[in-house]
Design a protein around this motif. Structure first.
Motif, PDB file in Angstrom:
ATOM      1  N   LEU A  29       0.833  -1.206   0.000  1.00 32.22           N
ATOM      2  CA  LEU A  29       0.000   0.000   0.000  1.00 32.22           C
ATOM      3  C   LEU A  29       0.868   1.257   0.000  1.00 32.22           C
ATOM      4  CD1 LEU A  29      -2.782  -1.080   2.519  1.00 32.22           C
ATOM      5  CD2 LEU A  29      -3.129  -0.508   0.108  1.00 32.22           C
ATOM      6  N   ALA A  30       1.983   1.215   0.736  1.00 31.82           N
ATOM      7  CA  ALA A  30       2.851   2.389   0.799  1.00 31.82           C
ATOM      8  C   ALA A  30       3.477   2.686  -0.558  1.00 31.82           C
ATOM      9  CB  ALA A  30       3.946   2.161   1.850  1.00 31.82           C
ATOM     10  N   MET A  31       3.642   1.650  -1.396  1.00 31.13           N
ATOM     11  CA  MET A  31       4.352   1.820  -2.666  1.00 31.13           C
ATOM     12  C   MET A  31       3.438   1.966  -3.870  1.00 31.13           C
ATOM     13  SD  MET A  31       7.522  -0.849  -2.332  1.00 31.13           S
ATOM     14  CE  MET A  31       8.369  -0.145  -3.757  1.00 31.13           C
ATOM     15  N   ASP A  32       2.161   1.633  -3.724  1.00 28.70           N
ATOM     16  CA  ASP A  32       1.298   1.502  -4.899  1.00 28.70           C
ATOM     17  C   ASP A  32       0.033   2.352  -4.748  1.00 28.70           C
ATOM     18  OD1 ASP A  32      -0.419   0.743  -6.909  1.00 28.70           O
ATOM     19  OD2 ASP A  32      -0.040  -1.403  -6.686  1.00 28.70           O
ATOM     20  N   PRO A  33       0.016   3.541  -5.391  1.00 25.89           N
ATOM     21  CA  PRO A  33      -1.149   4.433  -5.264  1.00 25.89           C
ATOM     22  C   PRO A  33      -2.455   3.767  -5.690  1.00 25.89           C
ATOM     23  CG  PRO A  33       0.666   5.539  -6.389  1.00 25.89           C
ATOM     24  CD  PRO A  33       1.063   4.099  -6.249  1.00 25.89           C
ATOM     25  N   SER A  34      -2.407   2.918  -6.717  1.00 26.18           N
ATOM     26  CA  SER A  34      -3.668   2.317  -7.182  1.00 26.18           C
ATOM     27  C   SER A  34      -4.206   1.323  -6.143  1.00 26.18           C
ATOM     28  CB  SER A  34      -3.511   1.652  -8.556  1.00 26.18           C
ATOM     29  OG  SER A  34      -2.788   0.460  -8.430  1.00 26.18           O
ATOM     30  N   ALA A  35      -3.303   0.669  -5.407  1.00 24.65           N
ATOM     31  CA  ALA A  35      -3.764  -0.230  -4.337  1.00 24.65           C
ATOM     32  C   ALA A  35      -4.385   0.590  -3.211  1.00 24.65           C
ATOM     33  CB  ALA A  35      -2.598  -1.072  -3.812  1.00 24.65           C
ATOM     34  N   ARG A  36      -3.818   1.807  -2.967  1.00 27.43           N
ATOM     35  CA  ARG A  36      -4.407   2.663  -1.922  1.00 27.43           C
ATOM     36  C   ARG A  36      -5.813   3.105  -2.326  1.00 27.43           C
ATOM     37  NH1 ARG A  36       0.850   4.733  -1.629  1.00 27.43           N
ATOM     38  NH2 ARG A  36       0.400   6.667  -2.703  1.00 27.43           N
ATOM     39  N   GLY A 166       7.721  -5.640 -10.738  1.00 26.40           N
ATOM     40  CA  GLY A 166       8.548  -4.451 -10.523  1.00 26.40           C
ATOM     41  C   GLY A 166       8.242  -3.812  -9.181  1.00 26.40           C
ATOM     42  N   PRO A 167       8.830  -2.630  -8.925  1.00 24.63           N
ATOM     43  CA  PRO A 167       8.664  -1.977  -7.627  1.00 24.63           C
ATOM     44  C   PRO A 167       7.189  -1.803  -7.242  1.00 24.63           C
ATOM     45  CG  PRO A 167      10.369  -0.898  -8.891  1.00 24.63           C
ATOM     46  CD  PRO A 167       9.756  -1.912  -9.803  1.00 24.63           C
ATOM     47  N   GLY A 168       6.856  -2.217  -6.044  1.00 22.62           N
ATOM     48  CA  GLY A 168       5.485  -2.098  -5.547  1.00 22.62           C
ATOM     49  C   GLY A 168       4.621  -3.307  -5.845  1.00 22.62           C
ATOM     50  N   ALA A 169       5.131  -4.236  -6.667  1.00 18.82           N
ATOM     51  CA  ALA A 169       4.339  -5.439  -6.972  1.00 18.82           C
ATOM     52  C   ALA A 169       4.317  -6.374  -5.764  1.00 18.82           C
ATOM     53  CB  ALA A 169       4.935  -6.164  -8.177  1.00 18.82           C
ATOM     54  N   LEU A 170       3.171  -6.988  -5.548  1.00 21.45           N
ATOM     55  CA  LEU A 170       3.024  -7.997  -4.494  1.00 21.45           C
ATOM     56  C   LEU A 170       2.690  -9.318  -5.161  1.00 21.45           C
ATOM     57  CD1 LEU A 170       2.431  -9.124  -1.599  1.00 21.45           C
ATOM     58  CD2 LEU A 170       0.122  -8.178  -1.837  1.00 21.45           C
ATOM     59  N   GLN A 171       3.523 -10.327  -4.927  1.00 22.46           N
ATOM     60  CA  GLN A 171       3.229 -11.670  -5.422  1.00 22.46           C
ATOM     61  C   GLN A 171       2.855 -12.551  -4.238  1.00 22.46           C
ATOM     62  OE1 GLN A 171       6.436 -14.282  -6.726  1.00 22.46           O
ATOM     63  NE2 GLN A 171       5.200 -14.982  -8.446  1.00 22.46           N
ATOM     64  N   VAL A 172       1.730 -13.252  -4.371  1.00 16.29           N
ATOM     65  CA  VAL A 172       1.291 -14.167  -3.318  1.00 16.29           C
ATOM     66  C   VAL A 172       1.342 -15.587  -3.873  1.00 16.29           C
ATOM     67  CG1 VAL A 172      -0.565 -14.779  -1.721  1.00 16.29           C
ATOM     68  CG2 VAL A 172      -0.223 -12.390  -2.350  1.00 16.29           C
TER      69      VAL A 172
END
Ligand code: ZN
Length: 215
Positions: A29-36, A166-172
């Motif tokens: 969330l801190a890195m990804d405005p669209s997730a916010r 890339g930066p801000g990506a979250l892989q689960v």
């Protein structure tokens, strides 16, 4: 249809995630405005949902935690020492409290010549959180997972069988995923990795490495 990320964000908003998984989501969330933005929409939807629910139907703890999160009141306790400026530039704010003496103050461990990791001090030992530094063009051995694995790219990028991150990506990932993440050439990749169980390395090499994997 609700996506896996939205489900994870909902769990985060309700306080249902353990510390390690919550740290991965907070970092994302801190890195990804669209997730916010997604989070704000979900919070609005959650608020509307609560308007129609008898609070007595919710446990006190869940209700209090959820309302705190929705009000944005939950945060790191005050008076925590801040890491140095370089570390604050390289790490998103949710990670600062786990590296109060900076990146150099963490205990780094080498996995061969190209991968280093430093364990972050989670209070909840059900998960293990590490910063993973991978030299460009190199990677982590092929593995699968006995539990959940959350990876957030802090800088650089990596790719595996499922795509590029890339930066801000979250892989689960879970036990259905077998992959071999490789940092893209040209830049080192720094990730936050959170697992709920040790990785299980596959192939011949795994037979030798798995007994040495610590959790
Ligand atoms: Zn994995």
């Amino acid at each position: 249809m609700i996506t896996d990320l939205e489900l994870l964000l909902l769990d985060y908003a309700s306080g249902a995630l353990p510390e390690g998984a919550a740290l991965a989501v907070a970092t994302k969330l801190a890195m990804d405005p669209s997730a916010r933005t997604d989070m704000q929409l979900l919070e609005a939807a959650g608020g509307a949902l609560f308007d129609g629910i008898d609070p007595e139907a919710l446990s006190d703890d869940l209700l209090a935690t959820t309302l705190d999160r929705l009000d944005g009141e939950a945060g790191p306790p005050a008076l925590l020492p801040l890491p140095d400026e370089d570390t604050r530039r390289l790490l998103p704010a949710p990670l600062w409290r786990y590296a109060p003496r900076g990146l150099d103050g963490l205990r780094w461990r080498d996995w061969g010549r190209n991968v280093r990791e430093a364990v972050l001090p989670l209070a909840d030992r059900s998960h293990r959180a590490t910063l993973l530094h991978i030299r460009g063009g190199h990677g982590v051995l092929q593995h699968t997972h006995h539990g959940m694995e959350y990876t957030v790219v802090l800088s650089g990028s990596f790719r595996d069988e499922s795509g590029q991150y890339g930066p801000g990506a979250l892989q689960v990932c879970d036990g259905t995923v077998r992959h071999k993440p490789i940092a893209d050439p040209g830049a080192d990749c720094l990730c936050l990795g959170v697992v709920s169980a040790p990785l299980h390395f596959t192939g011949l090499v795994g037979r030798f490495i798995n007994p040495k994997v610590r959790f």
